[in-house]
Design a protein around this motif. Structure first.
Motif, short mmCIF file in Angstrom:
data_model
loop_
_atom_site.label_atom_id
_atom_site.label_comp_id
_atom_site.label_asym_id
_atom_site.label_seq_id
_atom_site.Cartn_x
_atom_site.Cartn_y
_atom_site.Cartn_z
N SER A 13 0.76 -0.87 0.27
CA SER A 13 0.15 0.25 -0.07
C SER A 13 0.53 1.76 -0.29
O SER A 13 2.11 1.00 0.05
N GLY A 14 0.48 2.52 -0.55
CA GLY A 14 1.52 3.71 -0.16
C GLY A 14 2.17 3.97 1.31
O GLY A 14 2.66 4.54 0.77
N ASP A 15 0.93 3.77 2.28
CA ASP A 15 1.38 4.34 3.19
C ASP A 15 2.83 2.67 3.72
O ASP A 15 3.58 3.27 4.64
N MET A 16 2.55 1.68 3.33
CA MET A 16 3.33 0.64 3.86
C MET A 16 4.72 1.35 3.06
O MET A 16 5.79 0.38 3.87
N LEU A 107 -3.12 5.66 -11.11
CA LEU A 107 -4.12 5.07 -10.79
C LEU A 107 -5.27 6.38 -11.85
O LEU A 107 -6.35 5.39 -11.66
N GLY A 108 -5.18 7.29 -12.04
CA GLY A 108 -5.73 8.09 -12.82
C GLY A 108 -7.01 7.34 -13.83
O GLY A 108 -7.93 6.77 -13.75
N LEU A 133 -0.85 11.51 -2.55
CA LEU A 133 -0.39 12.98 -3.24
C LEU A 133 1.23 12.00 -2.16
O LEU A 133 2.27 12.46 -2.50
N ALA A 134 0.56 12.40 -0.99
CA ALA A 134 2.16 12.16 0.22
C ALA A 134 2.67 10.39 0.17
O ALA A 134 4.26 10.73 -0.19
N ASP A 135 1.56 9.98 -0.10
CA ASP A 135 2.62 8.27 -0.41
C ASP A 135 3.25 8.51 -1.87
O ASP A 135 4.19 8.02 -1.71
N ILE A 136 2.61 8.96 -2.91
CA ILE A 136 3.50 8.48 -4.40
C ILE A 136 4.21 9.51 -4.55
O ILE A 136 5.56 9.49 -4.74
N ALA A 196 -3.66 -5.64 -1.40
CA ALA A 196 -3.29 -4.70 -2.43
C ALA A 196 -3.41 -3.52 -2.80
O ALA A 196 -4.91 -4.11 -2.93
N THR A 197 -3.25 -1.96 -2.72
CA THR A 197 -4.42 -0.95 -3.01
C THR A 197 -3.40 -0.07 -3.66
O THR A 197 -2.95 -0.67 -4.67
N PRO A 198 -4.52 0.42 -4.72
CA PRO A 198 -4.73 1.37 -6.19
C PRO A 198 -3.53 1.62 -6.09
O PRO A 198 -2.24 1.82 -7.07
N THR A 199 -3.39 2.95 -5.18
CA THR A 199 -1.84 3.84 -4.78
C THR A 199 -0.45 2.86 -5.22
O THR A 199 0.59 3.15 -5.37
#
Length: 249
Positions: A13-16, A107-108, A133-136, A196-199
Motif C-alpha cells: 500500500s502507499g503508506d506501507m 492511478l487516474g 500525493l504524500a504516498d506517491i 494491495a491498494t491502488p496507490t
C-alpha cells in the motif's frame, strides 16, 4: 548507486511503502535522515493543511514503522488534473517529479476505466487526495535519497475474499487493483482480505525494474512499514532492503 528490494509478499500500500522506505533510509544513513527528510521534502509541494504522524507498530512480534497522513485543515475536492498541477507547480523536479506524475496518471486511468469516466473527471475525496500525493511523491523522493539505481520487487500478494467499497461488496482484487496489477507478478493468498491498494500498485508499476527474489549483494539497511489494517491476525508489511555491489544477471 544502490538497488532497493521491495518485499511485498504480504501485500503493498502507499503508506506501507512510505514507512518502509523512510525506515530503510534511517537504517542506512542514520537517525534523522529518513522521517525528518521526508517531512521536509514534502513541503516542496506547497500544500497546506496536512502533516505526518509516525508511530511504532508491533506486528506479530515484528517492530514496524507506520505513518498516518493527518488533515490539519479542511481540504477541497480535487480532481486528477488538480493533483497534477500541484506536482508540476512544485519544487519537486527531476526523476521524483516525473515518476510522481506517471504514477498518478496510472492511478487516474485505472479509476477512470473502472468507473467509465474520462481521466480529467476522476476525483479524489478531501484528505484522500492529500494522502495519495504524500504516498506517491514521498516514495519517489525516498527512492532517490536511497540512491536507487534499480528496484527489484517480490511477487505481490493481492489477497482474497471480498472488500466493502463505496459502490458495494466486491471480490478481491477490486476492479481498480486488478487494472493496476497488470504487468506485475502477483498471487492471491488465503487471507480473506485485500492486501494491495491502488496507490501501492501504481507506485510499483512505475518503479519496479523486475520481479524476483532478493538479489546477491551487500545489505546496507532494512526498513519495515506496516499499514492501517496490519495486525497480529493479519501480519502485513512491506520490507524495503537497500543493497550495494549487486551482481548483474
Amino acid at each position: 548507486m544502490n538497488t532497493v528490494y521491495l518485499d511485498c509478499s504480504s501485500g503493498v500500500s502507499g503508506d506501507m511503502l512510505l514507512s518502509s522506505l523512510s525506515h530503510a533510509l534511517e537504517e542506512w544513513r542514520g537517525p534523522g535522515c529518513g522521517f525528518d527528510f521526508l517531512e521536509k521534502e514534502l513541503t516542496r509541494l506547497g500544500l497546506d493543511g496536512f502533516g505526518l504522524k509516525w508511530s511504532d507498530k508491533r506486528i506479530a512480534g515484528i517492530s514496524t514503522k507506520h505513518v498516518d497522513v493527518l488533515q490539519t485543515r479542511e481540504q477541497p475536492l480535487r480532481h486528477y488534473t488538480d493533483l497534477c498541477r500541484i506536482i508540476e507547480a512544485s519544487a519537486l523536479g527531476g526523476r521524483a517529479g516525473e515518476r510522481s506524475v506517471q504514477a498518478l496518471r496510472l492511478l487516474g486511468l485505472a479509476e477512470g476505466k473502472v468507473h467509465g469516466v474520462d481521466l480529467e473527471q476522476v476525483h479524489f475525496h478531501e484528505i484522500g487526495a492529500v494522502d495519495t500525493l504524500a504516498d506517491i511523491c514521498g516514495s519517489m523522493l525516498l527512492l532517490d535519497a536511497l540512491e536507487a539505481d534499480k528496484v527489484v520487487c517480490s511477487p505481490v500478494d493481492l489477497g482474497s475474499g471480498f472488500v466493502d467499497c463505496a459502490h458495494g461488496k466486491m471480490p478481491v482484487p477490486a476492479p481498480a487493483c486488478a487494472e493496476l496489477a497488470k504487468g506485475l507478478i502477483t498471487f492471491g493468498s488465503d487471507c480473506h482480505m485485500e492486501r494491495a491498494t491502488p496507490t501501492g500498485l501504481a507506485i510499483l508499476r512505475i518503479v519496479a525494474d523486475y520481479f524476483g527474489s532478493l538479489p546477491l549483494g551487500t545489505l546496507l539497511g532494512v526498513g519495515y512499514g506496516s499499514g492501517g489494517r496490519s495486525s497480529d491476525e493479519q501480519p502485513t508489511y512491506v520490507r524495503a532492503m537497500v543493497l550495494e555491489n549487486v551482481a548483474e544477471g
